[in-house]
Design a protein around this motif. Structure first.
Motif, PDB file in Angstrom:
ATOM      1  N   LYS A 204       0.823  -1.214   0.000  1.00  0.00           N
ATOM      2  CA  LYS A 204       0.000   0.000   0.000  1.00  0.00           C
ATOM      3  C   LYS A 204       0.853   1.259   0.000  1.00  0.00           C
ATOM      4  O   LYS A 204       1.949   1.277   0.557  1.00  0.00           O
ATOM      5  CB  LYS A 204      -0.896   0.015   1.249  1.00  0.00           C
ATOM      6  N   LEU A 205       0.314   2.308  -0.600  1.00  0.00           N
ATOM      7  CA  LEU A 205       1.024   3.585  -0.683  1.00  0.00           C
ATOM      8  C   LEU A 205       0.410   4.599   0.277  1.00  0.00           C
ATOM      9  O   LEU A 205      -0.820   4.687   0.412  1.00  0.00           O
ATOM     10  CB  LEU A 205       0.949   4.119  -2.114  1.00  0.00           C
ATOM     11  N   ILE A 206       1.273   5.374   0.897  1.00  0.00           N
ATOM     12  CA  ILE A 206       0.850   6.338   1.917  1.00  0.00           C
ATOM     13  C   ILE A 206       1.101   7.755   1.412  1.00  0.00           C
ATOM     14  O   ILE A 206       2.254   8.183   1.321  1.00  0.00           O
ATOM     15  CB  ILE A 206       1.659   6.114   3.214  1.00  0.00           C
ATOM     16  N   THR A 394      -0.105  12.049  10.947  1.00  0.00           N
ATOM     17  CA  THR A 394      -0.521  10.667  10.674  1.00  0.00           C
ATOM     18  C   THR A 394      -1.575  10.711   9.582  1.00  0.00           C
ATOM     19  O   THR A 394      -2.573  11.436   9.688  1.00  0.00           O
ATOM     20  CB  THR A 394      -1.050   9.989  11.947  1.00  0.00           C
ATOM     21  N   PHE A 395      -1.331   9.944   8.513  1.00  0.00           N
ATOM     22  CA  PHE A 395      -2.171   9.998   7.308  1.00  0.00           C
ATOM     23  C   PHE A 395      -3.610   9.584   7.630  1.00  0.00           C
ATOM     24  O   PHE A 395      -3.898   9.030   8.698  1.00  0.00           O
ATOM     25  CB  PHE A 395      -1.563   9.113   6.215  1.00  0.00           C
ATOM     26  N   ARG A 396      -4.511   9.849   6.690  1.00  0.00           N
ATOM     27  CA  ARG A 396      -5.930   9.529   6.905  1.00  0.00           C
ATOM     28  C   ARG A 396      -6.468   8.484   5.936  1.00  0.00           C
ATOM     29  O   ARG A 396      -7.647   8.144   5.989  1.00  0.00           O
ATOM     30  CB  ARG A 396      -6.776  10.811   6.778  1.00  0.00           C
ATOM     31  N   GLY A 397      -5.600   7.978   5.044  1.00  0.00           N
ATOM     32  CA  GLY A 397      -6.082   6.938   4.128  1.00  0.00           C
ATOM     33  C   GLY A 397      -5.001   6.495   3.165  1.00  0.00           C
ATOM     34  O   GLY A 397      -4.231   7.330   2.690  1.00  0.00           O
ATOM     35  N   TYR A 398      -4.936   5.183   2.908  1.00  0.00           N
ATOM     36  CA  TYR A 398      -4.015   4.679   1.880  1.00  0.00           C
ATOM     37  C   TYR A 398      -4.495   5.166   0.522  1.00  0.00           C
ATOM     38  O   TYR A 398      -5.697   5.412   0.318  1.00  0.00           O
ATOM     39  CB  TYR A 398      -3.957   3.146   1.904  1.00  0.00           C
ATOM     40  N   TYR A 399      -3.556   5.272  -0.406  1.00  0.00           N
ATOM     41  CA  TYR A 399      -3.839   5.794  -1.739  1.00  0.00           C
ATOM     42  C   TYR A 399      -4.850   4.915  -2.475  1.00  0.00           C
ATOM     43  O   TYR A 399      -4.624   3.712  -2.635  1.00  0.00           O
ATOM     44  CB  TYR A 399      -2.532   5.886  -2.525  1.00  0.00           C
ATOM     45  N   LEU A 400      -5.951   5.522  -2.876  1.00  0.00           N
ATOM     46  CA  LEU A 400      -6.989   4.854  -3.664  1.00  0.00           C
ATOM     47  C   LEU A 400      -7.341   3.463  -3.138  1.00  0.00           C
ATOM     48  O   LEU A 400      -7.345   2.503  -3.907  1.00  0.00           O
ATOM     49  CB  LEU A 400      -6.544   4.757  -5.142  1.00  0.00           C
ATOM     50  N   SER A 401      -7.579   3.357  -1.839  1.00  0.00           N
ATOM     51  CA  SER A 401      -7.901   2.056  -1.239  1.00  0.00           C
ATOM     52  C   SER A 401      -9.129   2.167  -0.334  1.00  0.00           C
ATOM     53  O   SER A 401      -9.031   1.876   0.869  1.00  0.00           O
ATOM     54  CB  SER A 401      -6.717   1.549  -0.413  1.00  0.00           C
ATOM     55  N   PRO A 402     -10.272   2.600  -0.874  1.00  0.00           N
ATOM     56  CA  PRO A 402     -11.425   2.862  -0.007  1.00  0.00           C
ATOM     57  C   PRO A 402     -11.833   1.652   0.840  1.00  0.00           C
ATOM     58  O   PRO A 402     -12.150   1.803   2.019  1.00  0.00           O
ATOM     59  CB  PRO A 402     -12.538   3.250  -0.991  1.00  0.00           C
ATOM     60  N   GLU A 403     -11.745   0.470   0.246  1.00  0.00           N
ATOM     61  CA  GLU A 403     -12.194  -0.714   0.996  1.00  0.00           C
ATOM     62  C   GLU A 403     -11.287  -1.006   2.178  1.00  0.00           C
ATOM     63  O   GLU A 403     -11.737  -1.212   3.289  1.00  0.00           O
ATOM     64  CB  GLU A 403     -12.188  -1.933   0.077  1.00  0.00           C
ATOM     65  N   HIS A 404      -9.988  -1.000   1.902  1.00  0.00           N
ATOM     66  CA  HIS A 404      -9.036  -1.274   2.969  1.00  0.00           C
ATOM     67  C   HIS A 404      -9.098  -0.184   4.039  1.00  0.00           C
ATOM     68  O   HIS A 404      -8.980  -0.465   5.242  1.00  0.00           O
ATOM     69  CB  HIS A 404      -7.631  -1.405   2.392  1.00  0.00           C
ATOM     70  N   ASN A 405      -9.303   1.060   3.606  1.00  0.00           N
ATOM     71  CA  ASN A 405      -9.357   2.161   4.573  1.00  0.00           C
ATOM     72  C   ASN A 405     -10.523   2.014   5.555  1.00  0.00           C
ATOM     73  O   ASN A 405     -10.442   2.482   6.690  1.00  0.00           O
ATOM     74  CB  ASN A 405      -9.429   3.506   3.858  1.00  0.00           C
ATOM     75  N   GLU A 406     -11.580   1.365   5.113  1.00  0.00           N
ATOM     76  CA  GLU A 406     -12.732   1.111   6.006  1.00  0.00           C
ATOM     77  C   GLU A 406     -12.288   0.414   7.286  1.00  0.00           C
ATOM     78  O   GLU A 406     -12.759   0.719   8.372  1.00  0.00           O
ATOM     79  CB  GLU A 406     -13.735   0.177   5.316  1.00  0.00           C
ATOM     80  N   THR A 407     -11.366  -0.553   7.136  1.00  0.00           N
ATOM     81  CA  THR A 407     -10.944  -1.313   8.312  1.00  0.00           C
ATOM     82  C   THR A 407      -9.653  -0.776   8.920  1.00  0.00           C
ATOM     83  O   THR A 407      -9.364  -1.025  10.078  1.00  0.00           O
ATOM     84  CB  THR A 407     -10.752  -2.806   7.969  1.00  0.00           C
ATOM     85  N   ALA A 408      -8.865  -0.038   8.129  1.00  0.00           N
ATOM     86  CA  ALA A 408      -7.576   0.450   8.640  1.00  0.00           C
ATOM     87  C   ALA A 408      -7.753   1.617   9.615  1.00  0.00           C
ATOM     88  O   ALA A 408      -6.822   1.963  10.338  1.00  0.00           O
ATOM     89  CB  ALA A 408      -6.681   0.864   7.481  1.00  0.00           C
ATOM     90  N   PHE A 409      -8.947   2.229   9.617  1.00  0.00           N
ATOM     91  CA  PHE A 409      -9.219   3.366  10.501  1.00  0.00           C
ATOM     92  C   PHE A 409     -10.497   3.100  11.294  1.00  0.00           C
ATOM     93  O   PHE A 409     -11.379   2.375  10.819  1.00  0.00           O
ATOM     94  CB  PHE A 409      -9.411   4.647   9.670  1.00  0.00           C
ATOM     95  N   ASP A 410     -10.606   3.696  12.475  1.00  0.00           N
ATOM     96  CA  ASP A 410     -11.869   3.551  13.201  1.00  0.00           C
ATOM     97  C   ASP A 410     -12.795   4.728  12.846  1.00  0.00           C
ATOM     98  O   ASP A 410     -12.452   5.584  12.026  1.00  0.00           O
ATOM     99  CB  ASP A 410     -11.628   3.379  14.712  1.00  0.00           C
ATOM    100  N   GLN A 411     -13.955   4.744  13.479  1.00  0.00           N
ATOM    101  CA  GLN A 411     -14.968   5.759  13.167  1.00  0.00           C
ATOM    102  C   GLN A 411     -14.465   7.185  13.344  1.00  0.00           C
ATOM    103  O   GLN A 411     -14.909   8.099  12.657  1.00  0.00           O
ATOM    104  CB  GLN A 411     -16.177   5.566  14.107  1.00  0.00           C
TER     105      GLN A 411
END
Ligand code: OOB
Length: 546
Positions: A204-206, A394-411
């Motif tokens: 993944k890219l940050i 601290t970043f807020r999302g991996y590059y173009l990874s909406p699905e993975h970001n759902e679980t990589a971050f909390d609410q």
């Protein structure tokens, strides 16, 4: 055209600006800020080559002018893969100047990793080295081109005829292009991409913005007391977040010190450089420290100028931590960080207990730490739990990874680091384990799933699980448990297969165990905990028998 990334929510962004964390300065200010007052100071040493701050600025502008001339503009991306040589920084600053966001692949990365980055980023330019086996000829470049039709520009460091020579572009600026023609991206936009150690199938890219990264660099330089007298040895890969920004070479450039490049972190390479250049600070991973401790007594007087050695990237044992001052004659600073953002340091005036037993505390008072149990509830201070964090760098999302970001971050937008930690009353973190499916091989990260997926493409392999096994030097090594259809399949054949796919060498399993059936948890998932125990028993038995 701007590069997409997940922004911080406006109230937080406002706060980070108001508190001065986000300064609105482009990252390249790290070198240009010295031009008025310290242009002649020594910035970088690479072998016999020395560069002043004026040289870093001038040479990176030369390259920037050529990038502009070939039609590259702000908002484009680049694939860069260079070893620890001066050109790494010249290229980095040139790309920042024209607003092209690079991903800096590690030199140990191979086909699989580079293909994945190119597929995700669709870069228009690649800057690589003919020292790398992949770029001796243009065969692999053509493969990359096939998955990325816009990848029109190839600049090659070293000898080869199939691409433009990088070094020629530093000699003079492009005709009819001046510095006013190009423009970096806006400071609140993506400056470049960091690499995630990962725990998923694809690397993944940050995205890191100028504002967030520059803050982490400035604050790190201050915490680590970097100044114009600092001589920093960069012995880990220059692109890694630790050696780039914690405080790393960028922190040293920011403060006006001198960076000395080493090709690798071995004592044989580093000790003579420390001696020759009067190195004061360096950054290492735990396996390198072990080797330095073994070598130190044979090189008396070589390390006398060294005042701080930072250790991070993987857990440092207390036993090693305590040996550093008496045997290397310098102070230890523990660093627990991640390419995604959060970095913790023990402070240089901390007591011995904190220095030996903890992995430091966060850079910023606005780094928010959440330590939770399996139900997601905060645990009481001092108890172990999963570390989540958010903050000004601290970043807020991996590059173009909406699905993975759902679980990589909390609410609440906290990033799930995958580390299991305890926090002391004094706010320091102690890393006690990990809940991500990753092997930390002496600081080099291996996403188990990535290698499992590669192995599952082998026709004779029916199932596979990669787990860590303890190793006295590396801390952890990787072990593949494999069920096979064909009894003649060997561990060697399996490693060879992975190599033929172009997987980076450090990701190849150190050990392979063939097994009839992989154990399962009650819900039917592969029971990796049991496999980790099993490999320890097997290894223990082997040691006893030998
Ligand atoms: C650094 O960055 P990455 O992205 O290669 O790896 C991050 C992961 C952390 O989540 C943690 O699992 C592990 O590496 N880690 C440590 C550690 N430092 C990193 N585990 C135990 N003790 C430590 N001191 O590795 C990195 C980035 C910036 C500065 C330093 C290290």
């Amino acid at each position: 055209m701007s590069i997409p990334f997940t922004p911080w929510p406006e109230p937080l962004a406002k706060r980070y600006r108001e508190k001065g964390y986000w300064s609105g300065q482009p990252l390249v200010d790290i070198i240009t800020r010295h031009q008025a007052t310290a242009a002649d100071d020594l910035a970088l040493i690479c072998g016999e080559r020395c560069y002043r701050y004026a040289d870093l600025d001038r040479l990176s502008s030369h390259l920037a002018s050529h990038l502009h001339q070939i039609g590259l503009r702000a908002g484009a991306t680049a694939l860069v893969q260079l070893p620890n040589i001066a050109e790494f920084y010249l290229v980095y600053f040139a790309l920042l100047k024209v607003g092209i966001a690079p991903v800096n692949a590690l030199f140990s990365h191979n086909k699989v990793e580079l293909m994945s980055y190119v597929e995700q980023l669709q870069p228009e330019v690649a800057i690589v080295s003919s020292q790398h086996a992949l770029f001796k000829d243009n065969a692999f470049a053509q493969q990359l081109r096939a998955i990325c039709p816009v990848l029109d520009h190839w600049l090659l460091e070293g000898e080869a005829s199939w691409a433009h020579s990088l070094s020629a572009l530093f000699d003079s600026p492009a005709a009819n292009v001046s510095a006013t023609d190009w423009q970096s991206t806006s400071p609140d936009q993506v400056a470049f991409f960091q690499l995630s150690g990962g725990s998923t199938g694809t690397p993944k890219l940050i995205p890191r913005t100028h504002d967030d990264y520059y803050y982490s660099v400035r604050a790190s330089a201050e915490i680590c007391q970097i100044n114009t007298d600092t001589r920093y040895l960069c012995a880990l890969p220059a692109a890694h977040n630790f050696s780039l920004s914690s405080p790393g070479s960028l922190g040293v450039f920011y403060a006006g010190g001198t960076v000395v490049l080493a090709t690798d972190p071995s004592a044989m390479t580093c000790f003579p450089l420390i001696h020759k250049h009067g190195i004061t600070v360096t950054a290492l991973v735990p396996p390198a420290i072990t080797l330095w401790l073994q070598a130190a007594s044979s090189f008396p007087d070589y390390l006398t100028t060294l005042s701080v050695v930072q250790v991070g990237g993987a857990r440092l044992s207390e036993a090693l931590a305590k040996r550093i001052k008496p045997e290397l004659g310098c102070q230890l600073q523990q660093v627990f960080g991640m390419a995604e953002g959060l970095v913790n340091y023990t402070r240089l005036d901390d007591d011995e207990w904190h220095t030996f037993h903890t992995q430091g505390r966060p850079i910023s008072e606005d780094d928010e730490i959440k330590i939770v149990n399996q139900a997601g509830e905060r645990v009481p201070t001092g108890e172990a739990g999963a570390l989540l964090t958010r903050g000004p760098y601290t970043f807020r999302g991996y590059y173009l990874s909406p699905e993975h970001n759902e679980t990589a971050f909390d609410q609440e937008g906290f990033y799930r680091s995958g580390d299991v930690v305890k926090q002391t009353e004094s706010g320091y973190l102690i890393v006690v384990g990990r809940d991500k499916d990753q092997i930390n091989r002496g600081g080099e990260k291996i996403a188990a799933e990535e290698i499992e997926n590669q192995l599952l493409t082998h026709p004779s392999i029916t199932n596979v699980a990669i787990v860590s096994m303890p190793d006295p030097i590396m801390g952890e090594k990787s072990c593949a448990f494999v069920t096979r259809e064909d009894e003649t399949l060997t561990a060697m054949a399996l490693r060879k297969y992975l190599r033929s796919l172009g997987v980076a060498a450090y990701k190849l399993p150190d050990h392979v165990e063939f097994i009839d059936r992989l154990p399962e948890t009650p819900v039917g998932k592969i029971d990796k905990r049991q496999l980790r125990q099993l490999i320890q028993q097997i290894k223990f038995k082997q040691v006893k028998e030998s």
